[in-house]
Scaffold this active site. Structure first.
Site, mmCIF file in Angstrom:
data_model
loop_
_atom_site.group_PDB
_atom_site.id
_atom_site.type_symbol
_atom_site.label_atom_id
_atom_site.label_comp_id
_atom_site.label_asym_id
_atom_site.label_seq_id
_atom_site.Cartn_x
_atom_site.Cartn_y
_atom_site.Cartn_z
ATOM 1 N N SER A 67 31.647 59.366 35.088
ATOM 2 C CA SER A 67 31.018 59.600 36.390
ATOM 3 C C SER A 67 31.685 60.676 37.235
ATOM 4 C CB SER A 67 30.965 58.299 37.198
ATOM 5 O OG SER A 67 29.985 57.459 36.658
ATOM 6 N N LYS A 70 29.612 63.624 37.992
ATOM 7 C CA LYS A 70 28.582 63.594 39.044
ATOM 8 C C LYS A 70 28.929 64.506 40.223
ATOM 9 C CE LYS A 70 27.377 58.815 37.744
ATOM 10 N NZ LYS A 70 27.537 57.385 38.116
ATOM 11 N N TYR A 194 22.019 63.371 31.295
ATOM 12 C CA TYR A 194 22.990 62.516 31.992
ATOM 13 C C TYR A 194 24.093 61.999 31.052
ATOM 14 C CZ TYR A 194 24.845 58.398 34.346
ATOM 15 O OH TYR A 194 25.702 57.453 34.869
ATOM 16 N N TYR A 246 31.918 53.553 44.392
ATOM 17 C CA TYR A 246 30.881 52.506 44.427
ATOM 18 C C TYR A 246 31.226 51.440 45.460
ATOM 19 C CZ TYR A 246 30.818 54.944 40.029
ATOM 20 O OH TYR A 246 30.867 55.914 39.099
ATOM 21 N N VAL A 264 34.230 55.639 34.313
ATOM 22 C CA VAL A 264 34.613 54.493 33.471
ATOM 23 C C VAL A 264 35.436 54.897 32.244
ATOM 24 C CG1 VAL A 264 32.817 52.866 34.209
ATOM 25 C CG2 VAL A 264 32.366 54.419 32.288
HETATM 26 N N1 GLN Z 1 27.984 56.920 31.727
HETATM 27 C C1 GLN Z 1 28.351 55.791 32.531
HETATM 28 C C2 GLN Z 1 27.153 54.922 32.791
HETATM 29 O O1 GLN Z 1 26.118 55.438 33.019
HETATM 30 C C3 GLN Z 1 28.969 56.281 33.797
HETATM 31 C C4 GLN Z 1 29.419 55.160 34.691
HETATM 32 C C5 GLN Z 1 30.713 55.420 35.400
HETATM 33 O O2 GLN Z 1 31.534 56.235 34.987
HETATM 34 N N2 GLN Z 1 30.941 54.656 36.447
HETATM 35 O O3 GLN Z 1 27.215 53.733 32.782
#
Ligand code: GLN
Length: 312
Positions: A67, A70, A194, A246, A264
């Site tokens: 993420s 992003k 994505y 988050y 993650v």
């Molecule tokens: N690719 C992961 C997902 O879509 C990204 C989530 C994350 O890094 N928080 O679940």
């Protein structure tokens, strides 16, 4: 001289102090390929706005940025579409998990912010406009290589495939937004973009360099140019502070006090405005999907440098 030597010493000390805790937390096993990662790894890199890089631990090992990507896709989308991005996605903290679906129904398919999965999927949809998925992925990868000044950065295709096979919840989010006409392209194509952006593999050193423009008013001195306006850098930092972790964004602000974006894969990019771009990595996550040791390291670093934006 003192400041630079101190920064290296500081990183060494933080590493030593946290050494016993390496391996705490749980790897992101909902993505099978990430479940294989050895969680006994820990690295920190600090790229300062005056062009120095300080590192400790596994700072040159590439990991899945997930993420954290992003932040960079948002930067690209804002560059291409400017403020019209905000017609498709909000700028408010979600207070819910990164892959939550409940809010989307109440808010008619317009995600709260570009850093939860739904919001990032909308951003990928924007980047896909006028391109084939392969070209959009190439554009994102090129941007990362350019910012980090490192052509060796790649997409880990095993991680991308792993998510393609198992990312049912993301498919649900994308399809749900499509039902509200907030997705222009096929859900499967958007998710192709994505998942590949999330599967970009970078080291702490590469990531800290890539984030430097956010610490330096939109400029990247190593590149000798401006990446975004100072105003845009400030706004991206604001979003990272409010939404980058988050439903644990408040806690991260409380403990660390810097704009930050987690992934993650266990990485976190944090920005000390006018001072430095910091990347930390350790794969063990807490219940919110944020690196346990990475957060602890940033907390110590912010405390000892006085880099919290809220004061020392
Ligand atoms: N690719 C992961 C997902 O879509 C990204 C989530 C994350 O890094 N928080 O679940």
């Amino acid at each position: 001289m003192g400041v630079l030597v101190d920064l290296q010493n500081l990183l060494n000390n933080i590493y030593d102090e946290l050494y016993e805790r390496i391996g705490t937390g749980a790897v992101a096993d909902y993505i099978p390929e990430l479940a294989k990662v050895d969680k006994n790894q820990f690295g920190i890199s600090v790229a300062t706005t005056d062009g120095q890089v300080f590192s400790v631990g596994d700072a040159t090992t590439a990991f899945s940025i997930q993420s954290i990507s992003k932040v960079f896709t948002l930067t690209l989308a804002l560059g291409r579409y400017g403020n019209s991005v905000w017609k498709r996605v909000g700028r408010e903290p979600s207070g819910s998990s990164f892959n939550s679906i409940v809010q989307l129904e109440f808010e008619k398919g317009r995600p709260r912010n570009p850093f939860i999965n739904a919001g990032a999927i909308v951003i990928s949809d924007l980047i896909l406009s006028g391109h084939q998925p392969r070209e959009a992925i190439g554009e994102i990868l090129d941007f990362m290589r350019y910012l980090a000044q490192d052509e060796s950065i790649i997409v880990d295709h095993d991680v991308a495939k792993s998510e393609m096979r198992t990312g049912h919840r993301n498919l649900a989010l994308a399809s749900f937004m499509k039902s509200f006409a907030n997705l222009d392209h096929d859900a499967a194509h958007v998710l192709g973009v994505y998942f590949h952006q999330c599967a970009i593999a970078m080291s702490c050193e590469q990531l800290a360099s890539a984030g430097l423009f956010l610490a330096d008013g939109g400029r990247n001195k190593a590149l000798g140019l401006r990446v975004v306006s100072a105003e845009r850098a400030r706004r991206i930092n604001a979003l990272m502070m409010m939404c980058g972790h988050y439903d644990a964004s408040g806690d991260f602000a409380y403990r660390v006090g810097m704009p930050g974006k987690s992934g993650v894969g266990g990485g976190i990019l944090a920005i000390a405005p006018e001072k430095a771009s910091i990347a930390v990595w350790s794969p063990g996550l807490d219940g919110f999907g944020n690196s346990v040791l990475g957060t602890a390291a940033l907390e110590l670093l912010a405390h000892r440098t006085g880099w919290s934006v809220f004061g020392a």
